[in-house]
Design an enzyme around this catalytic site. Structure first.
Site, mmCIF file in Angstrom:
data_model
loop_
_atom_site.group_PDB
_atom_site.id
_atom_site.type_symbol
_atom_site.label_atom_id
_atom_site.label_comp_id
_atom_site.label_asym_id
_atom_site.label_seq_id
_atom_site.Cartn_x
_atom_site.Cartn_y
_atom_site.Cartn_z
ATOM 1 N N GLY A 35 -78.274 -45.764 -6.322
ATOM 2 C CA GLY A 35 -79.074 -46.567 -5.396
ATOM 3 C C GLY A 35 -79.673 -45.713 -4.296
ATOM 4 O O GLY A 35 -79.473 -44.506 -4.243
ATOM 5 N N ALA A 88 -73.994 -51.077 -2.259
ATOM 6 C CA ALA A 88 -73.722 -52.477 -2.624
ATOM 7 C C ALA A 88 -74.945 -53.324 -2.326
ATOM 8 O O ALA A 88 -75.772 -52.964 -1.484
ATOM 9 C CB ALA A 88 -72.526 -53.005 -1.845
ATOM 10 N N ASP A 89 -75.028 -54.449 -3.006
ATOM 11 C CA ASP A 89 -76.114 -55.395 -2.729
ATOM 12 C C ASP A 89 -75.682 -56.440 -1.707
ATOM 13 O O ASP A 89 -76.500 -56.913 -0.930
ATOM 14 C CB ASP A 89 -76.581 -56.042 -4.041
ATOM 15 C CG ASP A 89 -77.130 -54.989 -4.984
ATOM 16 O OD1 ASP A 89 -78.028 -54.249 -4.559
ATOM 17 O OD2 ASP A 89 -76.630 -54.863 -6.115
ATOM 18 N N GLY A 100 -75.195 -53.688 -8.701
ATOM 19 C CA GLY A 100 -75.982 -53.713 -9.928
ATOM 20 C C GLY A 100 -77.452 -54.022 -9.726
ATOM 21 O O GLY A 100 -78.175 -54.217 -10.696
ATOM 22 N N GLY A 101 -77.885 -54.036 -8.446
ATOM 23 C CA GLY A 101 -79.312 -54.217 -8.196
ATOM 24 C C GLY A 101 -80.137 -53.163 -8.931
ATOM 25 O O GLY A 101 -81.247 -53.412 -9.374
ATOM 26 N N GLU A 108 -70.769 -47.602 -12.702
ATOM 27 C CA GLU A 108 -70.234 -47.614 -11.335
ATOM 28 C C GLU A 108 -68.814 -48.164 -11.319
ATOM 29 O O GLU A 108 -67.932 -47.637 -10.625
ATOM 30 C CB GLU A 108 -71.133 -48.468 -10.435
ATOM 31 C CG GLU A 108 -72.470 -47.809 -10.145
ATOM 32 C CD GLU A 108 -73.438 -48.701 -9.391
ATOM 33 O OE1 GLU A 108 -74.334 -48.151 -8.750
ATOM 34 O OE2 GLU A 108 -73.314 -49.937 -9.451
HETATM 35 O O1 LIG Z 1 -75.197 -51.212 -7.426
HETATM 36 C C1 LIG Z 1 -76.139 -50.469 -7.279
HETATM 37 C C2 LIG Z 1 -76.950 -49.958 -8.394
HETATM 38 O O2 LIG Z 1 -76.531 -50.510 -9.593
HETATM 39 C C3 LIG Z 1 -76.512 -50.036 -5.910
HETATM 40 O O3 LIG Z 1 -75.440 -49.379 -5.325
HETATM 41 C C4 LIG Z 1 -76.890 -51.255 -5.121
HETATM 42 O O4 LIG Z 1 -77.952 -51.912 -5.793
HETATM 43 C C5 LIG Z 1 -77.329 -50.887 -3.711
HETATM 44 O O5 LIG Z 1 -78.499 -50.120 -3.749
HETATM 45 P P1 LIG Z 1 -79.236 -49.609 -2.442
HETATM 46 O O6 LIG Z 1 -78.383 -48.549 -1.831
HETATM 47 O O7 LIG Z 1 -80.555 -49.090 -2.956
HETATM 48 O O8 LIG Z 1 -79.416 -50.794 -1.538
#
Ligand SMILES: O=C(CO)[C@H](O)[C@H](O)COP(=O)(O)O
Length: 232
Positions: A35, A88-89, A100-101, A108
């Site tokens: 991410g 994390a989202d 998982g965004g 992970e």
């Molecule tokens: O789980 C993830 C990827 O699968 C990322 O850690 C989550 O989406 C957060 O991403 P970002 O740091 O860009 O906000």
């Protein structure tokens, strides 16, 4: 960059830097999440010249490690890790987490599970009272391609609204690093009994992994707009 985007970026940087400063030292075996926030974790490791062994959680994470010139390993060579730092989202007060965004939740979770501890780094929008407060894209669920229709039907029967994640610059669905599809299961917050929901989704045949991380992280850093961090 607009001011709001700049504030978001500086909050991600603050969280990433703080986690490295508080938790990493020479000799550790470290899982590197995926991410946009994780970029700052890798930047900080490089900046401090830390001698750590890094295990990635995605293709993107591998590239970050390689580009920074850090030591790259994998779970075959380094099956036990001291710590994983990941993004994390959303995170609720009970440390129920949506991840998982970026579609990387399977690797992970495997890497986090192989680690003594999981530390989360996130911007201020991820700090919520209920999952789904800011994150409207649902729970990311990785499925094997042949099972996606029956899995979606089952999710509907569980009062979720599943959407097959579509690619942006390619026709058809997103294909994960593991060759699977991603279903985003939207929901009406607040969710009840999230730990049980995570189990129920995982038990559907064809589901490989969900983006619900329950009872895994013990520490979360949230970067703030002024460049400070809060943690819990
Ligand atoms: O789980 C993830 C990827 O699968 C990322 O850690 C989550 O989406 C957060 O991403 P970002 O740091 O860009 O906000």
């Amino acid at each position: 960059m607009s001011n709001e985007k700049e504030l978001l970026e500086s909050s991600k940087k603050a969280a990433g830097y703080k986690a490295v400063d508080d938790y990493l030292s020479d000799g550790l075996r470290v899982g590197i999440g995926s991410g946009s926030t994780i970029k700052y974790v890798v930047d900080r490791i490089k900046e401090k010249g830390l001698n750590v062994v890094c295990v990635p959680t995605s293709f993107q994470s591998t590239q970050l490690i390689v580009d920074a010139g850090l030591t790259l390993s994998d779970l075959s060579r380094t099956p036990s890790l001291d710590i994983t730092i990941d993004g994390a989202d959303e995170v609720d007060p009970d440390f129920n987490i949506i991840k998982g965004g970026g579609g990387c939740q399977l690797q992970e979770k495997v890497v986090a599970y192989a680690s003594k501890q999981l530390v989360i780094v996130a911007d201020y929008t991820k700090d919520v009272k209920h999952l789904g407060e800011n994150w409207k894209k649902g729970i990311p669920i990785e499925v094997i391609p042949m099972a996606y229709v029956p899995v979606m039907k089952k999710l509907e029967s569980m009062s979720l609204t599943p959407v097959l994640r579509m690619a942006v610059n390619k026709a058809g669905p997103v294909v994960s690093d593991n060759g699977n599809f991603i279903i985003d299961a939207k929901f009406q917050p607040p969710l009840s009994n999230i730990p049980q929901l995570a189990i129920d989704i995982k038990m559907i045949p064809g589901v490989v992994e969900t983006g619900l991380f329950i009872n895994m992280a013990k520490k979360v850093y949230f970067g703030q707009k002024d460049g400070s961090t809060t943690s819990r």
